[in-house]
Write a protein that holds these residues in place. Structure first.
Motif, PDB file in Angstrom:
ATOM      1  N   HIS A   4       0.796  -1.052   0.042  1.00 25.54           N
ATOM      2  CA  HIS A   4       0.068   0.072   0.001  1.00 25.54           C
ATOM      3  C   HIS A   4       0.873   1.326  -0.038  1.00 25.54           C
ATOM      4  CE1 HIS A   4      -3.117   2.912   0.489  1.00 25.54           C
ATOM      5  NE2 HIS A   4      -3.281   2.670   1.836  1.00 25.54           N
ATOM      6  N   SER A  46      -0.775   7.320  -1.571  1.00 29.21           N
ATOM      7  CA  SER A  46      -0.859   8.703  -0.652  1.00 29.21           C
ATOM      8  C   SER A  46      -0.184   9.720  -1.355  1.00 29.21           C
ATOM      9  CB  SER A  46      -0.276   8.154   0.654  1.00 29.21           C
ATOM     10  OG  SER A  46      -0.655   9.483   1.465  1.00 29.21           O
ATOM     11  N   THR A  84      -6.332   2.185   3.724  1.00 31.73           N
ATOM     12  CA  THR A  84      -5.666   1.005   4.608  1.00 31.73           C
ATOM     13  C   THR A  84      -6.697   0.018   4.933  1.00 31.73           C
ATOM     14  OG1 THR A  84      -3.942   2.767   5.067  1.00 31.73           O
ATOM     15  CG2 THR A  84      -4.244   0.584   6.377  1.00 31.73           C
ATOM     16  N   ILE A 109       2.724  -1.604   4.537  1.00 32.16           N
ATOM     17  CA  ILE A 109       2.410  -0.451   4.222  1.00 32.16           C
ATOM     18  C   ILE A 109       3.396   0.809   4.176  1.00 32.16           C
ATOM     19  CG2 ILE A 109       0.099  -0.200   5.388  1.00 32.16           C
ATOM     20  CD1 ILE A 109       1.504   1.049   7.925  1.00 32.16           C
ATOM     21  N   SER A 126       4.968   3.584   5.492  1.00 38.14           N
ATOM     22  CA  SER A 126       4.772   4.677   6.313  1.00 38.14           C
ATOM     23  C   SER A 126       5.998   5.745   6.295  1.00 38.14           C
ATOM     24  CB  SER A 126       4.826   4.053   7.823  1.00 38.14           C
ATOM     25  OG  SER A 126       4.860   5.276   8.745  1.00 38.14           O
ATOM     26  N   LYS A 174      -0.462   8.571   8.447  1.00 36.66           N
ATOM     27  CA  LYS A 174       0.387   7.642   8.546  1.00 36.66           C
ATOM     28  C   LYS A 174       0.755   6.838  10.123  1.00 36.66           C
ATOM     29  CE  LYS A 174       1.969   7.735   4.380  1.00 36.66           C
ATOM     30  NZ  LYS A 174       1.892   6.720   3.565  1.00 36.66           N
ATOM     31  N   GLN A 223      -2.079   4.480  10.199  1.00 35.07           N
ATOM     32  CA  GLN A 223      -1.716   3.111   9.195  1.00 35.07           C
ATOM     33  C   GLN A 223      -0.886   2.235   9.750  1.00 35.07           C
ATOM     34  OE1 GLN A 223       0.127   4.984   5.753  1.00 35.07           O
ATOM     35  NE2 GLN A 223      -1.224   4.231   4.421  1.00 35.07           N
ATOM     36  N   GLU A 224      -0.153   2.727  10.626  1.00 38.54           N
ATOM     37  CA  GLU A 224       0.795   1.785  11.547  1.00 38.54           C
ATOM     38  C   GLU A 224      -0.120   1.137  12.545  1.00 38.54           C
ATOM     39  OE1 GLU A 224       4.539   3.114  12.996  1.00 38.54           O
ATOM     40  OE2 GLU A 224       5.182   3.935  11.276  1.00 38.54           O
ATOM     41  N   THR A 276      -2.561  -1.397  10.819  1.00 41.04           N
ATOM     42  CA  THR A 276      -1.846  -2.619  10.644  1.00 41.04           C
ATOM     43  C   THR A 276      -1.588  -3.453  11.382  1.00 41.04           C
ATOM     44  OG1 THR A 276      -1.246  -1.301   8.469  1.00 41.04           O
ATOM     45  CG2 THR A 276       0.314  -3.169   9.038  1.00 41.04           C
ATOM     46  N   THR A 303       2.060  -8.812   8.280  1.00 40.29           N
ATOM     47  CA  THR A 303       2.325  -7.631   8.019  1.00 40.29           C
ATOM     48  C   THR A 303       3.568  -6.805   7.947  1.00 40.29           C
ATOM     49  OG1 THR A 303       1.652  -6.729  10.113  1.00 40.29           O
ATOM     50  CG2 THR A 303      -0.281  -6.992   8.874  1.00 40.29           C
ATOM     51  N   ILE A 318       5.911  -3.041   8.011  1.00 40.49           N
ATOM     52  CA  ILE A 318       5.816  -1.451   7.895  1.00 40.49           C
ATOM     53  C   ILE A 318       7.108  -0.943   7.683  1.00 40.49           C
ATOM     54  CG2 ILE A 318       5.230   0.337   9.468  1.00 40.49           C
ATOM     55  CD1 ILE A 318       3.319  -1.520  11.258  1.00 40.49           C
TER      56      ILE A 318
END
Length: 327
Positions: A74, A77, A99, A115, A117, A151, A154-155, A158, A169, A171
């Protein structure tokens, strides 16, 4: 059929380079982008390939991809101050709703999820250099919060999917990155400086120029992302170049690189602008065996060669000023 990967933000700067890498690795690559900041020119060379497909779609809406998926990256953004200050709601939505939608898709497909980040989760840091254990110094309602807090959310979501649903996952916290395909008018420091130099304009610095950044060339970054994706580590990992430089010295390097003789001019520092930015990459070195290989001198030469090939009309689109919180 080989491994299949979905890359969101595929037509953007980083997304397009990731598409190149995974196509080269033999993956079936599904690119997705709503083109709000991306550009199809970044990936048009991939369209004739059998192992690449593209969907024009906003991941803030429901996301459906037929068939199996082994990985989801992902990277959709807005990522520059000019963009996320202009489209703040979309920035928040792609970080939150987008997300959530993609995590749901990863859960359905039993795909490993990563993701993108950012070092901006550290805000204006009080710890230097910034390790992953540092929680940050972020203004949650300032002008930059639409990106920073998106962001951070998102973390959080996730990791929640990882701990609650057992989803695989990853990051990656990305620090300032540069290279070919950077957008011409997104306000980032490097294209702004090069554009000003090529047009014979003075180079603009916000603040007194003592603030620092550390720039990572895109090929190094992609290698770090690839290694993290293939690792078994679920917590955040910094990927960036720890070779720190002040904005004053960076402007001088650009003047030397371009062979021009512009002056450096100063403007007030924007609100919440971080004074220092330098990654602690101990985890990346230890867990991934990764560290940047391409020197700033070589990376800048490659990037300058890219910008020199632009037409005059494209050159005129290069930003004349930039926000100093840049990549």
């Amino acid at each position: 059929m080989g491994k299949r990967i979905l890359i969101t933000g595929a037509a953007g700067f980083l997304g397009s380079h990731l598409c190149d890498r995974f196509v080269a690795e033999g993956y079936q690559v599904v690119g997705m982008d709503n083109l709000i900041t991306g550009d199809l020119k970044n990936i048009e060379h991939l369209f004739p390939l059998k192992n690449f497909e593209f969907y024009n779609h906003d991941v803030s809406n429901y996301v459906h991809v037929a068939g199996k998926l082994d990985y989801i990256l992902h990277f959709a953004s807005p990522a520059s101050p000019i963009d996320y200050l202009k489209i703040p709601i979309q920035t928040l939505k792609v970080g939150s709703l987008g997300t959530h939608n993609l995590l749901g898709l990863a859960k359905e497909k039993k795909a490993r999820f990563m993701i993108a980040s950012t070092s901006e989760v550290y805000g204006d840091p009080t710890v230097h250099p910034q390790p992953e254990e540092y929680w940050g110094n972020v203004n949650p309602v300032g002008p930059r919060s639409v990106y920073d807090e998106a962001k951070r959310f998102q973390e959080a979501i996730t990791m929640a999917y990882h701990t609650f649903h057992g989803l695989e996952t990853r990051i990656v916290r990305i620090f300032n990155t540069y290279g070919p395909r950077m957008r011409l008018n997104d306000g980032r420091v490097l294209p702004a400086f090069i554009g000003q130099a090529l047009r014979g304009e003075d180079l603009t610095i916000f603040g007194d120029g003592s603030q620092t950044r550390a720039f990572c060339y895109v090929d190094d970054l992609v290698e770090g992302i690839y290694r993290l994706l293939m690792s078994d580590y679920a917590h955040p990992v910094n990927i960036g170049n720890p070779n720190e430089i002040t904005m004053n010295d960076f402007a001088k390097e650009i003047i030397k690189l371009t062979g021009t003789s512009q002056k450096i001019v100063y403007h007030p520092l924007p609100q919440d602008d971080p004074k220092q930015r330098q990654p602690n990459i101990t985890k990346a070195r230890t867990l991934l065996g990764w560290e940047p290989k391409i020197t700033r001198k070589v990376g800048l030469e490659r990037t300058y060669d890219y910008f020199k090939k632009l037409s005059q009309s494209e050159l005129n689109k290069l930003p004349r000023e930039f926000e100093s919180k840049t990549s």
